[in-house]
Enzyme design. Structure first.
Site, PDB file in Angstrom:
ATOM      1  N   ASP A 171     -39.338  34.916 -89.948  1.00 19.42           N
ATOM      2  CA  ASP A 171     -38.653  36.055 -89.332  1.00 19.42           C
ATOM      3  C   ASP A 171     -39.561  36.675 -88.256  1.00 19.42           C
ATOM      4  O   ASP A 171     -40.747  36.911 -88.523  1.00 19.42           O
ATOM      5  CB  ASP A 171     -38.375  37.068 -90.458  1.00 19.42           C
ATOM      6  N   ASN A 186     -22.481  35.478 -69.916  1.00 26.26           N
ATOM      7  CA  ASN A 186     -22.018  34.658 -71.050  1.00 26.26           C
ATOM      8  C   ASN A 186     -22.319  33.177 -70.825  1.00 26.26           C
ATOM      9  O   ASN A 186     -21.904  32.608 -69.818  1.00 26.26           O
ATOM     10  CB  ASN A 186     -20.503  34.804 -71.227  1.00 26.26           C
ATOM     11  N   ALA A 226     -26.119  47.719 -77.772  1.00 22.73           N
ATOM     12  CA  ALA A 226     -27.028  48.869 -77.890  1.00 22.73           C
ATOM     13  C   ALA A 226     -28.383  48.434 -78.441  1.00 22.73           C
ATOM     14  O   ALA A 226     -29.430  48.917 -77.994  1.00 22.73           O
ATOM     15  CB  ALA A 226     -26.407  49.934 -78.804  1.00 22.73           C
ATOM     16  N   GLY A 262     -35.493  29.504 -81.627  1.00 21.74           N
ATOM     17  CA  GLY A 262     -35.269  28.236 -80.919  1.00 21.74           C
ATOM     18  C   GLY A 262     -34.299  27.295 -81.596  1.00 21.74           C
ATOM     19  O   GLY A 262     -33.960  26.256 -81.027  1.00 21.74           O
ATOM     20  N   LYS A 316     -29.688  45.423 -78.091  1.00 22.57           N
ATOM     21  CA  LYS A 316     -30.357  44.671 -77.015  1.00 22.57           C
ATOM     22  C   LYS A 316     -30.922  45.642 -75.970  1.00 22.57           C
ATOM     23  O   LYS A 316     -32.023  45.440 -75.454  1.00 22.57           O
ATOM     24  CB  LYS A 316     -29.376  43.697 -76.345  1.00 22.57           C
ATOM     25  N   TYR A 343     -24.243  45.566 -80.919  1.00 25.00           N
ATOM     26  CA  TYR A 343     -25.031  44.435 -80.390  1.00 25.00           C
ATOM     27  C   TYR A 343     -25.696  44.827 -79.074  1.00 25.00           C
ATOM     28  O   TYR A 343     -26.916  44.742 -78.933  1.00 25.00           O
ATOM     29  CB  TYR A 343     -24.138  43.200 -80.187  1.00 25.00           C
ATOM     30  N   GLY A 379     -13.731  48.952 -78.739  1.00 30.25           N
ATOM     31  CA  GLY A 379     -14.784  49.158 -77.728  1.00 30.25           C
ATOM     32  C   GLY A 379     -14.985  47.970 -76.805  1.00 30.25           C
ATOM     33  O   GLY A 379     -16.070  47.798 -76.231  1.00 30.25           O
ATOM     34  N   THR A 411     -29.388  40.385 -72.082  1.00 28.06           N
ATOM     35  CA  THR A 411     -27.981  40.065 -71.771  1.00 28.06           C
ATOM     36  C   THR A 411     -27.384  41.033 -70.751  1.00 28.06           C
ATOM     37  O   THR A 411     -27.811  42.197 -70.667  1.00 28.06           O
ATOM     38  CB  THR A 411     -27.152  40.127 -73.079  1.00 28.06           C
ATOM     39  N   ASP A 412     -26.360  40.569 -70.038  1.00 28.38           N
ATOM     40  CA  ASP A 412     -25.647  41.454 -69.106  1.00 28.38           C
ATOM     41  C   ASP A 412     -24.904  42.574 -69.841  1.00 28.38           C
ATOM     42  O   ASP A 412     -24.495  43.562 -69.235  1.00 28.38           O
ATOM     43  CB  ASP A 412     -24.660  40.660 -68.221  1.00 28.38           C
ATOM     44  N   GLU A 413     -24.734  42.404 -71.170  1.00 22.80           N
ATOM     45  CA  GLU A 413     -23.953  43.390 -71.920  1.00 22.80           C
ATOM     46  C   GLU A 413     -24.652  44.745 -72.001  1.00 22.80           C
ATOM     47  O   GLU A 413     -24.013  45.750 -72.311  1.00 22.80           O
ATOM     48  CB  GLU A 413     -23.628  42.853 -73.310  1.00 22.80           C
ATOM     49  N   PHE A 438     -28.369  28.462 -80.206  1.00 26.61           N
ATOM     50  CA  PHE A 438     -27.676  27.810 -79.082  1.00 26.61           C
ATOM     51  C   PHE A 438     -28.569  27.693 -77.829  1.00 26.61           C
ATOM     52  O   PHE A 438     -28.953  26.592 -77.415  1.00 26.61           O
ATOM     53  CB  PHE A 438     -26.398  28.609 -78.805  1.00 26.61           C
ATOM     54  N   PRO A 451      -6.916  33.075 -81.056  1.00 24.55           N
ATOM     55  CA  PRO A 451      -6.694  34.530 -81.120  1.00 24.55           C
ATOM     56  C   PRO A 451      -7.256  35.241 -79.881  1.00 24.55           C
ATOM     57  O   PRO A 451      -8.462  35.461 -79.755  1.00 24.55           O
ATOM     58  CB  PRO A 451      -7.463  34.940 -82.387  1.00 24.55           C
TER      59      PRO A 451
END
Ligand code: NAD
Ligand code: TYD
Length: 332
Positions: free
Chosen positions: A59, A176, A149, A8, A151, A147, A272, A123-125, A11, A202
Site C-alpha cells: 500500500d 479520460n 475532490a 502499476g 485528487k 473522487y 453531481g 486528472t482533468d476532473e 490500467f 446504461p
C-alpha cells in the site's frame, strides 16, 4: 533510470511500465501495487520475467514499506488511486485514504530519501465541469465529487511540497483514457463488453455529457516525456483533443461491435455529474508531445482487444459492485 511506479498493476500504470521497458532498454522498474479489485498482475504477464522489472505487493499508505522500496530510485511515478467516480459516490473513504493520504506518504518518503523526482498522475476532473473553453493548468480547481475532490487535495499537497520544500515534483492531468486493460466499470470497456454480451448499455441522464478521449498509449508517451523533460514544480495537461458526447461514443461502440442501438438504455443520471471536461494541452505540446493515434482507429483497436481477451474481462464482469451500485441507484 531506476523507477518506482506505484499503482502499476492498473490500467494506465501497466501500459506505462510496458512502454518504459520497450522505449528505454537501460531503465529498471519496481512496481508497488496493493492489488485492489482494479489491480491485475495479468496486465504485466508479458514483462513479469524481464530482469529489469520487479513487483512488490503493498500500500502506498504504508510509510515503512514505501521507504524500503523507494530507497535508491531516480524517480517515483504515482498512478496508485481509487479511480472510479461512481464508487466514490458510495464509498468515499478509500479515495481519501489512497488518493490523499497515500500521496502524502509518497511525498514524505521523497523528502526524507531525497529522491530526485516525483511525478504524480492526476486528472482533468480536478477542474470540475467546464461549460465553455478549455482548462489551463493555472485554472482554479472546482472538483464536484469525492473522487475528483480527493485528487484535487493531492494536487494541492504536491504543490505545497514544491512551494515549501522545493521538492522536485511534477503533475500530469490527463483527460479520460481508453485502451487495453481498462477495468470494465469505466464507460468504454463497460459498454464494449456489455455490447459483446448483448446486454443493455446504461447511458446516464440525457447522454450529452462530453469527455475528451485520450488513447492510453498516447498518455504513456506524454507521461514519459514529462518525467524526463518536464520542469520541476510544473503541471502539464494531457488532453486527447477528441471531445464527444456520450451518446455519440455509445453509438460508435455499437457500430464497432455490430450491435443494434436498441441496446442503449437511458438511466437515471449520476449525482453531481460533470457536464463537460476539456483541456488546453499547449504546455505539454511545447515539450514536443502530440497524440499519435487517431481516435477512430484507437477505439477500433480497443474493441478488437476486448474481443480477443475475453478470458481477461469475463471474470471481472461478475463482481459484486454492479449489484451494489444497482441497489443504490435502482433504475440502472
Ligand atoms: P486503475 O483503477 O485501473 O488502477 C489503479 C491501480 O492502483 C490498481 O492497480 C490498484 O491496485 C492500485 N492501488 C489502489 N490503491 C492503492 C494503494 N493504496 N497502494 C498501492 N496501489 C494501489 O486506475 P487507472 O485508470 O489506471 O488510473 C491511474 C491514475 O491515473 C489514477 O491516479 C487516476 O486518477 C489517473 N487518471 C485516470 C484516468 C482514466 O481515464 N483512467 C484519467 C485521468 C487520470
Ligand atoms: P467514466 O468512464 O466513469 O469516467 P468519468 O466519470 O471519470 O469521466 O464515465 C465517462 C462518462 O460516461 C461520464 O460522463 C459518465 C458516463 N457513463 C454512463 O453514461 N454510463 C455508465 O455506465 C458509466 C460507467 C459512465
Amino acid at each position: 533510470m531506476k523507477l518506482l511506479v506505484t499503482g502499476g498493476a492498473g490500467f494506465i500504470g501497466s501500459n506505462f511500465i510496458r512502454h518504459v521497458l520497450q522505449a528505454h532498454p537501460e531503465d529498471r522498474v519496481v512496481n508497488l501495487d496493493k492489488l485492489t479489485y482494479a489491480g491485475n498482475l495479468q496486465n504485466l504477464a508479458d514483462v513479469a520475467q524481464d530482469p529489469r522489472y520487479g513487483f512488490v505487493h503493498g500500500d502506498i499508505g504504508d510509510a515503512k514499506l514505501v521507504r524500503d522500496v523507494a530507497r535508491g530510485v531516480d524517480a517515483v511515478v504515482n498512478f496508485a488511486a481509487a479511480s472510479h467516480v461512481d464508487r466514490s459516490l458510495i464509498e468515499p473513504e478509500e479515495f481519501l485514504k489512497t488518493d490523499v493520504f497515500g500521496v502524502y506518504t509518497l511525498l514524505e518518503a521523497v523528502r526524507e530519501l531525497r529522491i530526485p523526482r516525483l511525478l504524480h498522475i492526476s486528472t482533468d476532473e480536478v477542474y470540475g465541469s467546464v461549460p465553455q473553453g478549455s482548462s489551463r493548468e493555472t485554472d482554479p480547481l472546482r472538483p464536484a465529487n469525492p473522487y475528483s475532490a480527493s485528487k484535487a487535495g493531492a494536487d494541492l499537497l504536491v504543490g505545497a511540497y514544491w512551494q515549501t520544500y522545493r521538492l522536485p515534483v511534477l503533475i500530469t492531468r490527463s483527460s479520460n483514457n481508453f485502451g487495453p486493460c481498462q477495468y470494465p466499470e469505466k464507460v468504454v470497456p463497460l459498454f464494449i463488453t456489455n455490447a459483446l454480451d448483448d446486454q443493455p448499455l446504461p447511458l446516464y441522464g440525457d447522454g450529452r455529457n462530453v469527455r475528451d478521449w485520450l488513447y492510453v498509449l498516447d498518455n504513456c508517451e506524454a507521461i514519459d516525456l514529462v518525467l524526463r523533460r518536464g520542469a520541476e514544480g510544473q503541471i502539464y495537461n494531457i488532453g486527447g483533443g477528441h471531445e464527444v458526447e456520450n451518446i455519440v461514443l455509445t453509438r460508435q461502440i455499437l457500430r464497432l461491435t455490430g450491435k443494434p442501438e436498441t441496446l442503449i438504455r437511458p438511466v437515471k443520471d449520476r449525482p453531481g455529474h460533470d457536464r463537460r471536461y476539456s483541456l488546453d494541452s499547449s504546455k505539454v505540446r511545447q515539450l514536443g508531445w502530440r497524440p499519435r493515434h487517431r481516435f477512430d482507429g484507437a477505439l477500433e483497436a480497443t474493441v478488437a482487444w476486448y474481443r480477443q481477451h475475453e478470458p481477461w474481462w469475463r471474470p471481472l464482469k461478475s463482481g459484486e459492485f454492479r449489484t451494489y451500485y444497482q441497489q443504490q441507484y435502482g433504475d440502472r
